[in-house]
Design a protein around this motif. Sequence first.
Motif, PDB file in Angstrom:
ATOM      1  N   GLY A   1      76.421  55.069  61.097  1.00 58.76           N
ATOM      2  CA  GLY A   1      75.034  54.819  61.832  1.00 58.76           C
ATOM      3  C   GLY A   1      74.685  54.705  63.070  1.00 58.76           C
ATOM      4  N   GLY A   2      75.623  54.378  63.748  1.00 52.71           N
ATOM      5  CA  GLY A   2      75.812  54.146  65.124  1.00 52.71           C
ATOM      6  C   GLY A   2      74.992  53.197  65.768  1.00 52.71           C
ATOM      7  N   THR A   3      74.561  52.120  64.952  1.00 50.33           N
ATOM      8  CA  THR A   3      73.770  51.017  65.515  1.00 50.33           C
ATOM      9  C   THR A   3      74.694  49.993  66.417  1.00 50.33           C
TER      10      THR A   3
ATOM     11  N   THR B   1      73.274  54.095  54.002  1.00 48.76           N
ATOM     12  CA  THR B   1      72.642  53.054  54.613  1.00 48.76           C
ATOM     13  C   THR B   1      72.217  51.831  53.959  1.00 48.76           C
ATOM     14  N   ILE B   2      71.988  50.591  54.670  1.00 44.49           N
ATOM     15  CA  ILE B   2      71.609  49.558  54.246  1.00 44.49           C
ATOM     16  C   ILE B   2      70.182  49.928  53.373  1.00 44.49           C
ATOM     17  N   ALA B   3      69.472  50.721  53.870  1.00 44.87           N
ATOM     18  CA  ALA B   3      68.116  51.145  53.185  1.00 44.87           C
ATOM     19  C   ALA B   3      68.364  51.617  51.832  1.00 44.87           C
TER      20      ALA B   3
ATOM     21  N   LYS C   1      65.232  46.016  61.223  1.00 43.92           N
ATOM     22  CA  LYS C   1      65.191  47.166  62.562  1.00 43.92           C
ATOM     23  C   LYS C   1      66.342  48.170  62.464  1.00 43.92           C
ATOM     24  N   ILE C   2      67.511  47.543  61.425  1.00 45.11           N
ATOM     25  CA  ILE C   2      68.702  48.777  61.776  1.00 45.11           C
ATOM     26  C   ILE C   2      68.982  49.292  60.283  1.00 45.11           C
ATOM     27  N   TRP C   3      68.185  48.818  59.184  1.00 42.26           N
ATOM     28  CA  TRP C   3      68.428  49.086  57.636  1.00 42.26           C
ATOM     29  C   TRP C   3      68.511  50.798  57.637  1.00 42.26           C
TER      30      TRP C   3
ATOM     31  N   GLU D   1      69.389  53.053  59.492  1.00 43.12           N
ATOM     32  CA  GLU D   1      70.626  53.759  60.080  1.00 43.12           C
ATOM     33  C   GLU D   1      71.904  53.275  60.014  1.00 43.12           C
ATOM     34  N   ALA D   2      71.973  51.668  59.906  1.00 44.18           N
ATOM     35  CA  ALA D   2      73.273  51.214  59.548  1.00 44.18           C
ATOM     36  C   ALA D   2      73.785  51.239  58.412  1.00 44.18           C
ATOM     37  N   THR D   3      74.895  51.408  58.162  1.00 48.61           N
ATOM     38  CA  THR D   3      75.739  51.578  56.810  1.00 48.61           C
ATOM     39  C   THR D   3      76.453  50.203  56.506  1.00 48.61           C
TER      40      THR D   3
ATOM     41  N   GLY E   1      79.547  50.553  57.606  1.00 52.33           N
ATOM     42  CA  GLY E   1      79.806  50.313  59.058  1.00 52.33           C
ATOM     43  C   GLY E   1      80.057  48.897  59.267  1.00 52.33           C
ATOM     44  N   ASN E   2      78.997  47.990  58.804  1.00 50.70           N
ATOM     45  CA  ASN E   2      79.002  46.433  58.833  1.00 50.70           C
ATOM     46  C   ASN E   2      80.284  45.671  58.453  1.00 50.70           C
ATOM     47  N   VAL E   3      80.832  46.271  57.137  1.00 53.60           N
ATOM     48  CA  VAL E   3      82.317  45.979  56.914  1.00 53.60           C
ATOM     49  C   VAL E   3      83.298  46.326  58.057  1.00 53.60           C
TER      50      VAL E   3
ATOM     51  N   ALA F   1      81.868  38.082  62.374  1.00 52.38           N
ATOM     52  CA  ALA F   1      81.883  37.047  61.494  1.00 52.38           C
ATOM     53  C   ALA F   1      80.359  37.020  60.723  1.00 52.38           C
ATOM     54  N   ALA F   2      79.257  37.261  61.184  1.00 45.20           N
ATOM     55  CA  ALA F   2      78.019  37.448  60.731  1.00 45.20           C
ATOM     56  C   ALA F   2      77.632  38.587  60.046  1.00 45.20           C
ATOM     57  N   ALA F   3      78.669  39.279  59.543  1.00 48.33           N
ATOM     58  CA  ALA F   3      78.352  40.710  58.790  1.00 48.33           C
ATOM     59  C   ALA F   3      77.835  40.332  57.443  1.00 48.33           C
TER      60      ALA F   3
ATOM     61  N   VAL G   1      90.069  55.304  57.599  1.00 46.04           N
ATOM     62  CA  VAL G   1      88.725  55.742  57.382  1.00 46.04           C
ATOM     63  C   VAL G   1      88.483  54.740  55.881  1.00 46.04           C
ATOM     64  N   VAL G   2      87.481  54.277  55.841  1.00 45.61           N
ATOM     65  CA  VAL G   2      86.664  53.220  54.632  1.00 45.61           C
ATOM     66  C   VAL G   2      86.018  54.271  54.087  1.00 45.61           C
ATOM     67  N   ARG G   3      86.620  54.929  52.843  1.00 53.55           N
ATOM     68  CA  ARG G   3      85.863  55.888  52.125  1.00 53.55           C
ATOM     69  C   ARG G   3      84.797  55.284  51.191  1.00 53.55           C
TER      70      ARG G   3
HETATM   71  C1  LIG Z   1      69.358  45.073  66.326  1.00 53.61           C
HETATM   72  C2  LIG Z   1      70.659  45.003  65.583  1.00 53.61           C
HETATM   73  C3  LIG Z   1      71.078  43.779  64.847  1.00 53.61           C
HETATM   74  C4  LIG Z   1      72.402  43.754  64.226  1.00 53.61           C
HETATM   75  N1  LIG Z   1      72.809  42.763  63.627  1.00 53.61           N
HETATM   76  C5  LIG Z   1      73.979  42.434  63.020  1.00 53.61           C
HETATM   77  C6  LIG Z   1      74.260  41.328  62.207  1.00 53.61           C
HETATM   78  O1  LIG Z   1      73.412  40.373  61.885  1.00 53.61           O
HETATM   79  N2  LIG Z   1      75.589  40.973  61.697  1.00 53.61           N
HETATM   80  C7  LIG Z   1      76.355  42.022  62.098  1.00 53.61           C
HETATM   81  O2  LIG Z   1      77.723  42.052  61.524  1.00 53.61           O
HETATM   82  N3  LIG Z   1      76.301  43.119  62.942  1.00 53.61           N
HETATM   83  C8  LIG Z   1      75.080  43.160  62.960  1.00 53.61           C
HETATM   84  N4  LIG Z   1      74.731  44.474  64.158  1.00 53.61           N
HETATM   85  C9  LIG Z   1      75.778  45.192  64.327  1.00 53.61           C
HETATM   86  C10 LIG Z   1      75.810  46.726  63.563  1.00 53.61           C
HETATM   87  O3  LIG Z   1      74.569  47.404  63.799  1.00 53.61           O
HETATM   88  C11 LIG Z   1      76.081  46.612  61.897  1.00 53.61           C
HETATM   89  O4  LIG Z   1      77.101  45.726  62.010  1.00 53.61           O
HETATM   90  C12 LIG Z   1      75.926  47.644  61.243  1.00 53.61           C
HETATM   91  O5  LIG Z   1      75.883  47.587  60.021  1.00 53.61           O
HETATM   92  C13 LIG Z   1      77.030  48.803  61.764  1.00 53.61           C
HETATM   93  O6  LIG Z   1      76.732  49.664  60.644  1.00 53.61           O
HETATM   94  P1  LIG Z   1      76.727  51.369  61.480  1.00 53.61           P
HETATM   95  O7  LIG Z   1      76.817  52.394  60.340  1.00 53.61           O
HETATM   96  O8  LIG Z   1      75.782  51.617  62.246  1.00 53.61           O
HETATM   97  O9  LIG Z   1      78.118  51.378  62.141  1.00 53.61           O
HETATM   98  P2  LIG Z   1      78.701  52.412  63.411  1.00 53.61           P
HETATM   99  O10 LIG Z   1      77.999  51.668  64.756  1.00 53.61           O
HETATM  100  O11 LIG Z   1      78.607  53.814  63.379  1.00 53.61           O
HETATM  101  O12 LIG Z   1      80.076  51.623  63.585  1.00 53.61           O
HETATM  102  C14 LIG Z   1      80.481  50.433  63.574  1.00 53.61           C
HETATM  103  C15 LIG Z   1      82.170  50.228  63.650  1.00 53.61           C
HETATM  104  O13 LIG Z   1      82.773  50.855  62.497  1.00 53.61           O
HETATM  105  C16 LIG Z   1      83.425  51.846  62.679  1.00 53.61           C
HETATM  106  N5  LIG Z   1      83.313  52.438  61.197  1.00 53.61           N
HETATM  107  C17 LIG Z   1      81.867  53.085  60.773  1.00 53.61           C
HETATM  108  N6  LIG Z   1      82.093  53.506  59.353  1.00 53.61           N
HETATM  109  C18 LIG Z   1      83.377  53.427  59.339  1.00 53.61           C
HETATM  110  C19 LIG Z   1      84.138  53.809  58.096  1.00 53.61           C
HETATM  111  N7  LIG Z   1      83.732  54.361  57.137  1.00 53.61           N
HETATM  112  N8  LIG Z   1      85.681  53.811  58.233  1.00 53.61           N
HETATM  113  C20 LIG Z   1      86.219  53.285  59.349  1.00 53.61           C
HETATM  114  N9  LIG Z   1      85.492  52.860  60.398  1.00 53.61           N
HETATM  115  C21 LIG Z   1      84.162  52.965  60.531  1.00 53.61           C
HETATM  116  C22 LIG Z   1      83.024  52.814  63.863  1.00 53.61           C
HETATM  117  O14 LIG Z   1      84.115  53.202  64.093  1.00 53.61           O
HETATM  118  C23 LIG Z   1      82.714  51.407  64.630  1.00 53.61           C
HETATM  119  O15 LIG Z   1      83.875  50.867  65.405  1.00 53.61           O
HETATM  120  C24 LIG Z   1      73.463  44.667  64.711  1.00 53.61           C
HETATM  121  C25 LIG Z   1      73.127  45.748  65.542  1.00 53.61           C
HETATM  122  C26 LIG Z   1      71.840  45.848  65.821  1.00 53.61           C
HETATM  123  C27 LIG Z   1      71.430  46.901  66.902  1.00 53.61           C
END
Ligand SMILES: Cc1cc2nc3c(=O)[nH]c(=O)nc-3n(C[C@H](O)[C@H](O)[C@H](O)COP(=O)(O)OP(=O)(O)OC[C@H]3O[C@@H](n4cnc5c(N)ncnc54)[C@H](O)[C@@H]3O)c2cc1C
Length: 280
Positions: free
Chosen positions: A29-31, A69-71, A100-102, A104-106, A109-111, A116-118, A162-164
């Motif tokens: 998701g890139g968040t 995505t979370i959404a 706000k991030i649902w 886009e965020a996967t 990706g959160n895992v 700690a707050a994931a 890569v976490v599939r």
């Molecule tokens: C407003 C805001 C609030 C947030 N709140 C929280 C929060 O409360 N708690 C929290 O923990 N985080 C939070 N985050 C951080 C982050 O956005 C989340 O953890 C989000 O779920 C990451 O998902 P993503 O798809 O955007 O990951 P990305 O940003 O794309 O990637 C995150 C990391 O995981 C790696 N990655 C992603 N997918 C894979 C995969 N399949 N296999 C291997 N590596 C992978 C990427 O290389 C990168 O290092 C927040 C961010 C923002 C901007």
Amino acid sequence: MDLTAVTGYRRATTRADLALAPGETLVAGGTWVFSEPNRDVTGLVDLMTMPWEPIEVTDAGLRIGATCTIARLLEEPPVPGWRAQPLFDEAANALLASFKIWNEATVVGNVCRSFAAAAMLAACATLDGVAEIWAADGSVRREPVASLPTGNGTNTLRAGDVVRAIDIPAAALRGRTALRKIALAELGRSGAVVTGRRDEDDAVTIVVTAATLTPCVYSFPVPPSEARLVESVRSEGDFYTDALGTEDWRRHVTGVLAARVLADLMGADPGDDRRTECTA
Ligand SMILES: Cc1cc2nc3c(=O)[nH]c(=O)nc-3n(C[C@H](O)[C@H](O)[C@H](O)COP(=O)(O)OP(=O)(O)OC[C@H]3O[C@@H](n4cnc5c(N)ncnc54)[C@H](O)[C@@H]3O)c2cc1C
């Protein structure tokens, strides 16, 4: 976007595309990736273009693909008998700034970010989630989500892994669940999160995150007394101090939240009236 050193961007559509060159990193998701300077990152490999189903529901359980995505997870219709599904909504709402991030965020990706707050990690760990990991050498291994984090933002994943997907077994999804959290600010990052699951055979699983650097999982074959649970969660765990709370505060509120989660799991089924806030 805070990235300043990126000169290349690739969309992955095959496993071979996921092989990373020096300086490349995966983006879902890139968040998080786009929110930090990440000065050592010179190339991005987008895995959202992989031809993977975001969600697969089978008799074995739920498979959450890396492109989910979370959404999308929250949109999944209720599956009859899977009482644990609302835990995903509660976890999504426990994230900083929540919705706000649902979009886009996967979940994966959160895992993988492993803070700690994931909260999505907390939900998956509470439901016995297992990560399927594709290694750079072509091998595949499976690892419990709960054991992936090694610290606040670090994990067991190796370069090129890569976490599939994350697989959640149906038996866990049939359990009753609860989530309680506390944060210093109403929509702030969680200072402590306690999640719980009570299975059909009465076994109870309690998971502490956000208050501790790594998830702490407590398994009881029968429901513990409140005193025993509180003693367990307060006496173990790598509690820590940062701007979101001190170590002793986190230890204390974790006991309070754990007692409330246990009461949630043992009391009348709250249905849609679940509470996710705690004033400790
Ligand atoms: C407003 C805001 C609030 C947030 N709140 C929280 C929060 O409360 N708690 C929290 O923990 N985080 C939070 N985050 C951080 C982050 O956005 C989340 O953890 C989000 O779920 C990451 O998902 P993503 O798809 O955007 O990951 P990305 O940003 O794309 O990637 C995150 C990391 O995981 C790696 N990655 C992603 N997918 C894979 C995969 N399949 N296999 C291997 N590596 C992978 C990427 O290389 C990168 O290092 C927040 C961010 C923002 C901007």
